[in-house]
Scaffold this motif. Structure first.
Motif, PDB file in Angstrom:
ATOM      1  N   GLU A  77       3.413   5.575  -5.925  1.00  0.00           N
ATOM      2  CA  GLU A  77       3.192   5.568  -7.377  1.00  0.00           C
ATOM      3  C   GLU A  77       1.987   6.418  -7.759  1.00  0.00           C
ATOM      4  N   LYS A  78       0.913   6.315  -6.988  1.00  0.00           N
ATOM      5  CA  LYS A  78      -0.301   7.075  -7.272  1.00  0.00           C
ATOM      6  C   LYS A  78      -0.048   8.581  -7.210  1.00  0.00           C
ATOM      7  N   ASN A  79       0.823   8.998  -6.296  1.00  0.00           N
ATOM      8  CA  ASN A  79       1.098  10.423  -6.111  1.00  0.00           C
ATOM      9  C   ASN A  79       2.426  10.835  -6.735  1.00  0.00           C
ATOM     10  N   SER A  80       2.833  10.135  -7.790  1.00  0.00           N
ATOM     11  CA  SER A  80       4.117  10.427  -8.427  1.00  0.00           C
ATOM     12  C   SER A  80       4.204  11.866  -8.933  1.00  0.00           C
TER      13      SER A  80
ATOM     14  N   ALA B 221       2.156   1.575  -3.528  1.00  0.00           N
ATOM     15  CA  ALA B 221       1.085   2.033  -4.411  1.00  0.00           C
ATOM     16  C   ALA B 221       0.771   3.507  -4.192  1.00  0.00           C
ATOM     17  N   ASP B 222       0.833   3.938  -2.937  1.00  0.00           N
ATOM     18  CA  ASP B 222       0.577   5.346  -2.625  1.00  0.00           C
ATOM     19  C   ASP B 222       1.628   6.246  -3.265  1.00  0.00           C
TER      20      ASP B 222
ATOM     21  N   ASP C  77       0.839  -1.206   0.000  1.00  0.00           N
ATOM     22  CA  ASP C  77       0.000   0.000   0.000  1.00  0.00           C
ATOM     23  C   ASP C  77       0.871   1.252   0.000  1.00  0.00           C
TER      24      ASP C  77
END
Length: 363
Positions: free
Chosen positions: A236-239, A233-234, A230
């Protein structure tokens, strides 16, 4: 989970604040109508606590906390006086409108100095306790409060070491202050997921965070593994945020291991809950293998054998590796999120992973 815990915290705070108002009424007011003190306390105390938590006027909150200490104290007193005065007037107006209070409007809405000092003292107690709890962490705070580890306790724990890649190069390029801000943002990103998966951040060492769970809690539903992915993923999501704010997206390495340790409270002037044993050292050594083996997430085979992998995580057995400071080789398993179309594992490893899911074993 985080929202529920936050709501419970505010319920306990509200109960304490209301009780402090009832105590004031018992000592200095009308003992027969303690609820009046509770209502005044809630109206006076909750706004201060909400402001101290940055829940309203957040820009003002951050601005005054950047002021020099003498100016900060003076500014905080002025703001607290204003908030308590408004709360007192609101409570008095409500109670007089309902016919509960019979004094003049001035008597029920103008804040007496003794009430201000009492409300300020009670609010300071709550703010202090909340700040100490944040500083130590939830589990450590309650353990110190109950003296759970005053005598050393043997127990089983899961440890997660998660380390930022390239922090030295970042500091050389942008300076130590910017590097500290970068790490602060990254550690803040960790915190939400650690909380969600019921872990505790035990310590920060340079650019690494040490996260821990009691063993049964950490392996239940693969919590410790879900926490790692998680976090990834966080990031990567907020790259886009990381690129715009710091010029790069963080890359991290993570290692998981679990086993028996001795937990104890140590220190004289500064008390701390600390962990002794090979498990902690092995986790640290396993994290250094991430670079050697070119895998971002590793877990010891010992721990992997004791849990079920989440459905979207695949495992790759890397065999046994010598670990510095450990007398015997350590079985190592690499973890990765399953690719949507094709697995990175060979057909034999896929069969092995399927057996691991059925039996909870990787060896």
């Amino acid at each position: 989970m985080r929202n529920l815990s936050s709501a419970l915290n505010w319920i306990f705070i509200a109960i304490f604040v209301a009780a402090s108002g009832m105590l004031y009424n018992l000592l200095f007011g009308e003992p027969g109508r303690l609820y009046i003190g509770a209502i005044f306390a809630l109206f006076c105390g909750i706004p201060i606590l909400a402001f101290e938590r940055g829940m309203f006027f957040p820009s003002l909150f951050h601005r005054i906390h950047r002021l020099p200490t003498p100016i900060f104290i003076a500014s905080a007193l002025v703001i607290d006086f204003g908030l308590i005065s408004i709360g007192f007037a609101a409570a008095g107006s409500l109670l007089k409108s309902l016919g509960v209070l019979t004094g003049t409007w001035a008597q029920v809405t103008i804040l007496p100095m003794d009430v201000f000092l009492y409300a300020l003292a009670m609010s300071a107690v709550v703010v202090f306790v909340v700040r100490v709890r944040e500083l130590l962490g939830r589990d450590v705070f309650f353990s110190l409060l109950t003296s759970r580890y005053r005598n050393p306790v043997p127990e089983e724990r899961v440890f997660l070491f998660i380390d930022l890649v390239g922090s030295t190069a970042f500091a050389e390029k942008y300076g130590d202050l910017r590097a500290q801000q970068y790490l602060g943002s990254l550690f803040g990103a960790y915190a939400e997921h650690v909380w969600q998966h019921r872990g505790a951040i035990d310590d920060y060492i340079g650019d690494a965070a040490i996260i821990t769970w009691p063993l049964e809690r950490g392996i239940k539903n693969g919590r410790c593994i879900r926490c790692v992915f998680d976090i990834l993923a966080d990031i990567e999501k907020n790259s886009e945020f990381w690129l715009q704010t710091y010029g790069q997206v963080p890359r991290v390495r993570a290692a998981l291991h679990g086993g028996f340790i001795i937990t104890a409270e140590i220190g004289v002037d500064h008390h701390k809950i600390t962990y002794f044993g090979d498990t902690v050292n092995t986790t640290a050594r396993l994290e250094t293998l991430c670079k050697t083996l070119e895998r971002p997430v590793l877990i010891s085979a010992d721990l992997a054998n004791r849990l079920m992998l989440p459905d979207d995580i695949v495992a790759e057995d890397l065999g046994e590796h010598a670990v510095r400071g450990r007398g015997q080789a350590l079985g190592v398993v690499a973890l990765a999120r399953a690719e949507p179309k094709a697995s990175r594992l060979s057909e034999s490893n896929l069969r092995r992973l399927d057996a691991g899911h059925r039996h909870g074993s990787f060896t």
